[in-house]
Design an enzyme around this catalytic site. Structure first.
Site, PDB file in Angstrom:
ATOM      1  CD  GLU A   1      -6.248   2.748   6.781  1.00  0.00           C
ATOM      2  OE1 GLU A   1      -6.379   2.386   7.967  1.00  0.00           O
ATOM      3  OE2 GLU A   1      -5.604   2.073   5.958  1.00  0.00           O
TER       4      GLU A   1
ATOM      5  CD  GLU B   1      -2.942   0.976   2.361  1.00  0.00           C
ATOM      6  OE1 GLU B   1      -4.145   1.155   2.163  1.00  0.00           O
ATOM      7  OE2 GLU B   1      -2.475   0.717   3.476  1.00  0.00           O
TER       8      GLU B   1
ATOM      9  CG  ASN C   1      -0.436  -7.596   3.633  1.00  0.00           C
ATOM     10  OD1 ASN C   1      -0.484  -6.655   2.848  1.00  0.00           O
ATOM     11  ND2 ASN C   1       0.562  -7.780   4.467  1.00  0.00           N
TER      12      ASN C   1
ATOM     13  N   GLY D   1       2.225   0.861  11.635  1.00  0.00           N
ATOM     14  CA  GLY D   1       1.881  -0.012  12.742  1.00  0.00           C
ATOM     15  C   GLY D   1       1.597  -1.424  12.264  1.00  0.00           C
ATOM     16  CB  ALA D   2      -0.461  -3.551  11.471  1.00  0.00           C
ATOM     17  CG  MET D   3      -0.269  -3.781   4.644  1.00  0.00           C
ATOM     18  SD  MET D   3      -1.236  -2.308   4.237  1.00  0.00           S
ATOM     19  CE  MET D   3      -2.214  -2.932   2.873  1.00  0.00           C
TER      20      MET D   3
ATOM     21  CG  HIS E   1      -6.739  -0.326  12.531  1.00  0.00           C
ATOM     22  ND1 HIS E   1      -7.170   0.974  12.561  1.00  0.00           N
ATOM     23  CD2 HIS E   1      -6.248  -0.498  11.276  1.00  0.00           C
ATOM     24  CE1 HIS E   1      -6.972   1.554  11.398  1.00  0.00           C
ATOM     25  NE2 HIS E   1      -6.404   0.671  10.596  1.00  0.00           N
ATOM     26  CD  GLU E   2      -3.787  -3.225  10.403  1.00  0.00           C
ATOM     27  OE1 GLU E   2      -4.006  -3.465   9.194  1.00  0.00           O
ATOM     28  OE2 GLU E   2      -3.579  -2.071  10.828  1.00  0.00           O
TER      29      GLU E   2
ATOM     30  CG  HIS F   1      -8.058  -2.494   7.470  1.00  0.00           C
ATOM     31  ND1 HIS F   1      -8.716  -1.509   6.778  1.00  0.00           N
ATOM     32  CD2 HIS F   1      -7.054  -1.870   8.142  1.00  0.00           C
ATOM     33  CE1 HIS F   1      -8.139  -0.342   7.022  1.00  0.00           C
ATOM     34  NE2 HIS F   1      -7.143  -0.531   7.851  1.00  0.00           N
TER      35      HIS F   1
END
Length: 848
Positions: free
Chosen positions: A322, A126, A269, A265-267, A299-300, A303
């Site tokens: 987000e 991203e 995927n 912080g994180a992604m 949070h992730e 997503h």
């Protein structure tokens, strides 16, 4: 390079040509050495017959291009894009190319573990970086199914979005093959490879499927990974989201991977979420960091629905990813985890502080932002898209009701699963479930910028009862929008040493002046707190009596969320030059010892340091810093042994230590000649003390190198870089400038660590040569380095010796920038804005 910056117009044009992408079949060979890897890609897609377009591919070498059985000349590839002429209605494109590893945290990042020299890889795609690993139509609305195969050294593990279908051992390597993904956007595909170690678990989801769970880390860090807590939070998140969305988890597995030198912080995927390694606690962490990890995990996971299952069509609707994930993770923490009593207080302290700061910069923008190109979106991962968006969603939930809000989301997922959406797709569902005019609300909240201010106006009768309570709404100059607010007014009275809420009034505030009719005739409380419970998004101004009560008794407020709202109000008042900065310093010192929310304590200690560095009048800043450090030492000694407060306070003292006596204390804490009961000088705390001593001129580069020999880890490398950059000598600063700006050889995370120490411990005379060098260098840095690397330098090395002369030089520079340098202009302008505010606050502090 030309073609790096995809525009929205180009994306629309390409989507009109490429009408459907069926699949990518991608084989990546990771056994080609330290510099390159090879990718063989087959892309099957539909297009308008006879039309031409391009596919994105940031390559080292393109060996072959075959379109529909015809070999095309390789000079159609320019290193960024590959031109595709004369498309058929049905197309098969085969490309064989070499790609480059990075050390910037973008594309396929390569890291060598200093602890054991093992190599670890992870992808970060991203916004536009899947094109650094395979040829791709790099835009979120061209979804496809992806089938990955990865050739890797035999002792490595490879992880991707889907479970593996086979692991085939070869004489000198292993070929990992994975199941096809559902239809997803390229930026959430993933390849993680290396000798990662794994802990497994599972859960049964709401539809009875068994979901495999994995937690991964480097071998040298795996002993510190508390997987039980991670899996517990993951299960709580699954339970909450599947129930409240009434939509099952959309993927087959859920891996969480803690990877080195991660930028964010994180992604998210799909099915293979990556996290930064700071969330592995090898030393005692603060409660704030533990809670931050929990929030990030939730949070992730959010997503997987917001962003992965349903994706924005173009990056102007990034908030659909987000803002929703940020709101939902706090809601999940508040309603289904052990953080329930603190979650909203933490959000008020941290998220809101970030949002209000961002919303008062010249670069502020609507939550639904105008995004012309990739350069625009890369600088829009900011406090508006995350924290303001989440704040406004909380306000929307209060306005339409949580049940109506969640019912709308259920319909939204049902209609748009595996597709792409725009703002209106959500508004349709919200209006259907709530019956309210959500489009008018959206126009005011999502499509305009700026933050309103709400001020309480109180009148009393002769008996001390409230005869009138009104809420006045105002707006910032240039952002002339008055908005509807659903909020709570809390009445707080002193009872047995505590400020306790005695009355709660929930109401709608609209227009310039709103009468709080329910307050009429009520005995005047000690504190009238607008936006109690923090439902609204607005700066809060207290009436005179409430303000004095808050200053005198902030630490006595018995609600952590109410304290966070008051902290935020007083911080805003200081930043707006309406309260002298040295008064805020006293406020923190008088109340910080009573703060029980770890994030509030962390934020206010950082605000204290920022105030000393930039907001108090320069004539007494040095002496005040020394007095503050002494006071912090006194507060630290009184803190409960082994407590979170004690740990945060001792770290803050070390960061502020300046005088010889204070530095002697830091040295004595480190060598054990001063012992604080409850403080264990573990590895990370020791590095904090070394950084303090380096900034004070007490630790040399040679001594830092010796300390690094005792901690040959990535964490050690980062801490050592900060310490070395902090040494207050011309030689140390010149070396760091050379390493960061001139050679650009540092990895992303080591560079960030060095920048963090560059201005520490230095006086203005030592840093003066870098003012002009900054303005001479940064446009070339911006043009030649990756986004992450250049962004660190532009913001992190902006001169900090604020003055009228520096402001004038900055304005001259901004005026000289060429038209195509929009994102560079924005980043420098944000630094300029912070300087303008600081000079204004300094002036007000000097007058007081």
């Amino acid at each position: 390079m030309p073609g790096m910056n995809l525009t929205r117009a180009e994306a629309i044009e390409r989507a009109n040509v490429v009408t459907h992408v069926d699949s990518y079949t991608i084989t990546v060979d990771l056994t080609q050495g330290e510099r390159i890897f090879t990718t063989h890609a087959t892309i099957v897609f539909d297009a308008v017959a006879g039309a031409s377009t391009f596919i994105d591919a940031i390559t080292d070498t393109v060996r072959s291009i075959n379109l529909n059985g015809v070999d095309l000349p390789v000079d159609l590839a320019d290193g960024v894009r590959i031109q595709l002429p004369e498309l058929a209605e049905k197309n098969t494109l085969i490309i064989d190319a070499d790609f480059l590893y990075t050390n910037t945290g973008e594309g396929l990042h390569r890291f060598v573990d200093p602890a054991d020299q093992e190599v670890y890889l992870y992808s970060q795609f991203e916004v536009p970086d899947s094109r650094r690993v395979y040829p791709v139509f790099e835009q979120p609305d061209l979804k496809a199914s992806f089938v990955f195969s990865v050739k890797a050294p035999q002792h490595w593990t490879v992880i991707s979005n889907q479970p593996e279908t086979s692991v085939h051992k070869q004489p000198d390597s292993t070929l990992w093959s994975f199941k096809p993904t559902p239809r997803i956007s390229s930026y959430i595909t993933a390849i993680i490879a290396g000798p990662y170690e794994k802990v497994t678990s599972s859960l049964v989801n709401s539809e009875g499927r068994t979901i495999a769970l994995g937690a991964f880390a480097r071998k040298s860090l795996m002993p510190y990974l508390d997987t039980e807590d991670i899996f517990t939070l993951t299960r709580q998140g699954f339970e909450f989201y599947e129930k409240i969305f009434d939509t099952p988890y959309p993927f087959e597995k859920y891996d969480q991977l803690f990877v080195p030198e991660f930028n964010a912080g994180a992604m998210e995927n799909a099915g293979a979420v990556t996290f930064l390694e700071n969330y592995i606690f090898r030393s005692k962490p603060t409660e704030a960091l533990i809670e931050r990890r929990a929030i990030t995990i939730l949070h992730e996971l959010a997503h997987m629905w917001f962003g992965d299952l349903v994706t924005m069509k173009w990056w102007n609707d990034l908030w659909l990813n987000e803002s929703f994930a940020e709101f939902m993770c706090t809601l999940a923490a508040a309603e289904n985890t052990r953080f329930s009593s603190q979650a909203w207080a933490t959000f008020a302290a941290s998220g809101k502080t970030w949002a209000y700061r961002q919303d008062q910069l010249s670069s502020t923008h609507p939550i639904v932002a105008p995004i012309r190109d990739l350069n625009d979106v890369q600088v829009n991962f900011d406090g508006i898209t995350y924290a303001k968006g989440a704040s406004v969603l909380r306000q929307l939930v209060a306005w339409v009701g949580q049940e109506n809000f969640m019912s709308a989301l259920t319909q939204y997922f049902a209609k748009h699963s595996w597709g792409n959406t725009v703002l209106d797709d959500l508004l349709v569902e919200l209006e259907a479930t709530s019956g309210r005019d959500v489009r008018s609300w959206s126009a005011l909240w999502l499509e305009t910028a700026g933050v309103n201010t709400l001020t309480s106006e109180v009148e009393e009768d002769e008996n001390g009862n409230i005869s009138s309570l009104k809420i006045r709404q105002s707006y910032a100059e240039g952002y002339e929008t008055l908005r509807p607010h659903r909020l709570v007014v809390g009445f707080y009275s002193l009872r047995e040493g505590k400020l306790t809420r005695t009355k709660r009034i929930e109401l709608d505030v609209n227009g310039e002046l709103t009468d709080v009719a329910e307050a009429s005739g009520v005995e005047r409380p000690d504190l009238i707190l607008l936006n109690d419970e923090d439902l609204a998004y607005a700066k809060i101004r207290l009436d005179e009596r409430s303000l004095q009560t808050a200053i005198d008794h902030l630490g006595d407020i018995d609600s952590p969320t109410a304290r966070s709202v008051v902290w935020g109000s007083l911080w805003d008042t200081t930043r707006d030059a309406q309260m002298p900065a040295h008064h805020f310093v006293e406020l923190v010192l008088n109340n910080i010892g009573a703060e029980t929310n770890s994030t509030s304590m962390r934020v206010q200690l950082l605000n204290l340091e920022h105030t000393l560095s930039f907001y108090v009048a320069r004539s007494h800043a040095h002496d005040l810093r020394i007095r503050v450090a002494d006071r912090l030492w006194d507060i630290t000694q009184k803190a409960q042994p082994h407590s979170d407060q004690q740990l945060q306070l001792v770290r803050a003292f070390a960061r502020l230590a300046k005088s010889d006596e204070q530095l002697d204390r830091v040295q004595s804490l480190m060598d054990g000649s001063i012992v604080l009961e409850g403080i264990v000088v573990d590895t990370d705390l020791r590095w904090s003390f070394i950084q303090s001593l380096a900034a004070g001129g007490r630790y040399s580069a040679e001594e830092i190198a010796q300390a690094l020999e005792q901690d040959r880890t990535s964490n050690g490398q980062q801490a050592a870089a900060t310490a070395e950059a902090s040494i207050p000598t011309a030689e140390a600063k010149a070396k760091m400038w050379h390493d960061i700006v001139e050679t650009g050889e540092l990895s992303n995370i080591v560079q960030r660590s060095a920048i963090a120490g560059f201005f520490t411990g230095a006086d203005e005379q030592l840093m003066e040569p870098y003012v002009e060098r900054y303005f001479e260098a940064i446009e070339q840095v911006w043009r030649s380095r990756s986004h992450e690397i250049s962004q660190q330098i532009i913001g992190g090395l902006f001169p900090q010796n604020y003055s009228a002369q520096l402001l004038e030089r900055t304005e001259q520079y901004l005026a000289s920038l060429p038209e195509d340098a929009g994102s560079l202009h924005r980043q420098v302008a944000e630094c300029r804005d912070s300087m303008v505010r600081a000079l204004k606050v300094q002036e007000a502090d000097a007058r007081s």
